[in-house]
Design an enzyme around this catalytic site. Structure first.
Site, PDB file in Angstrom:
ATOM      1  N   ASP A  92       0.767  -1.092   0.048  1.00 36.96           N
ATOM      2  CA  ASP A  92       0.103   0.076  -0.132  1.00 36.96           C
ATOM      3  C   ASP A  92       1.095   1.244   0.080  1.00 36.96           C
ATOM      4  O   ASP A  92       1.905   1.174   0.568  1.00 36.96           O
ATOM      5  CB  ASP A  92      -0.982  -0.059   1.263  1.00 36.96           C
ATOM      6  CG  ASP A  92      -0.445  -0.030   2.540  1.00 36.96           C
ATOM      7  OD1 ASP A  92      -0.074   0.940   2.961  1.00 36.96           O
ATOM      8  OD2 ASP A  92      -0.232  -1.177   3.133  1.00 36.96           O
ATOM      9  N   ASP A 110      -9.481   3.102   6.028  1.00 32.85           N
ATOM     10  CA  ASP A 110      -8.318   3.182   6.809  1.00 32.85           C
ATOM     11  C   ASP A 110      -8.754   3.779   8.277  1.00 32.85           C
ATOM     12  O   ASP A 110      -8.950   5.061   8.080  1.00 32.85           O
ATOM     13  CB  ASP A 110      -7.254   3.910   6.208  1.00 32.85           C
ATOM     14  CG  ASP A 110      -5.971   4.072   7.038  1.00 32.85           C
ATOM     15  OD1 ASP A 110      -5.995   3.392   8.173  1.00 32.85           O
ATOM     16  OD2 ASP A 110      -4.998   4.266   6.677  1.00 32.85           O
ATOM     17  N   GLU A 120      -7.980   4.144  11.986  1.00 39.94           N
ATOM     18  CA  GLU A 120      -6.646   4.098  13.242  1.00 39.94           C
ATOM     19  C   GLU A 120      -6.719   5.361  13.962  1.00 39.94           C
ATOM     20  O   GLU A 120      -7.627   5.982  13.824  1.00 39.94           O
ATOM     21  CB  GLU A 120      -5.444   3.604  12.384  1.00 39.94           C
ATOM     22  CG  GLU A 120      -5.044   4.533  11.492  1.00 39.94           C
ATOM     23  CD  GLU A 120      -4.064   4.311  10.720  1.00 39.94           C
ATOM     24  OE1 GLU A 120      -2.666   4.600  11.191  1.00 39.94           O
ATOM     25  OE2 GLU A 120      -3.938   3.864   9.389  1.00 39.94           O
TER      26      GLU A 120
END
Length: 250
Positions: free
Chosen positions: A43, A132, A134
């Site tokens: 990624d 994503d 986090e």
């Protein structure tokens, strides 16, 4: 995956493949037995600079998640170049969105992603986009949300992305963040593929309710021909034909 603008540090099996109905397609295998066939991937974001995608593919990399958006306004300046070049090199690609749940609703950010590179097409080389999710690189760890608030935010994002694209978004997270900030919520794992981050030699514990991992980010300090400096390395939990099946929702 860590903050994907890259102005800070990046954070972070032998069973048969399981396929769910087309309305809830998740590809992967049990996390308990020894890992069987996997497919290598990476990624990337603007942080990697210019990438030679032909060299990346020739090095054996078969898929890549590429940063498209963050929050409600940031668009990765290299996304368009990377997304097209990866496709042309034969790399199965997907976009990802770095979530900032304190900036807007999940639906707003899902729309931002879908309108700026995160759409999907059944062309054998486009994966559903990834959320994503986090630790907050700008403030409170869980973005100031309660566990109930975080669940609602994620569900709003997933619902809107599904409405815009017809696909269930992949979710990138660490088990510790997920358990802390969603209260060990198991809700998405029947439909959303899990992309788990654990920089180690084993994948470790998964979020509760996740039957398997589909992608595993196992290091932030990998190296690949065609990319200068470190790059995140990932496994897909299966052979390339199963990765193509996930891309095509078949």
């Amino acid at each position: 995956m860590a903050r994907r603008t890259r102005t800070g540090l990046r954070r972070l099996a032998g069973a048969a493949l399981a396929m769910v109905a087309a309305t809830a397609t998740v590809v992967g295998v049990s996390a308990t037995p020894a890992m069987a066939a996997t497919t290598p991937g990476i990624d990337v974001s603007n942080h990697q600079g210019a990438i030679n995608w032909t060299s990346v593919r020739n090095a054996g990399i078969q898929f890549a998640f590429i940063k498209a958006t963050e929050g409600v306004s940031y668009q990765d300046p290299r996304f368009d170049t990377n997304y097209v070049a990866a496709y042309n090199a034969g790399v199965i690609r997907g976009a990802y969105h770095f979530a900032l749940p304190d900036r807007s609703s999940g639906a707003v950010q899902a729309n931002f992603l879908a309108s700026n590179g995160g759409a999907w097409s059944a062309d054998s080389r486009t994966l559903p986009a990834a959320l994503d999710l986090e630790a907050n690189p700008y403030g409170a760890y869980c973005y100031g949300l309660s566990t109930a608030g975080m669940r609602s935010w994620v569900q709003s994002f997933l619902d809107q992305y599904r409405a815009r694209t017809g696909r269930h978004a992949v979710i990138y997270t660490t088990t510790s963040f997920w358990n802390t900030c969603t209260g060990s919520w198991s809700g998405p794992w029947a439909t959303s593929p899990l992309w788990v981050a654990r920089w180690a030699s084993t994948v470790g514990a998964l979020p509760p309710g996740a039957p398997f991992w589909t992608f595993w980010q196992y290091t932030s300090t990998g190296s690949v021909a065609g990319i200068s400096g470190n790059v995140d390395r990932n496994h897909f939990n299966g052979a390339r034909d199963r990765l193509i099946a996930l891309a095509n929702n078949t």
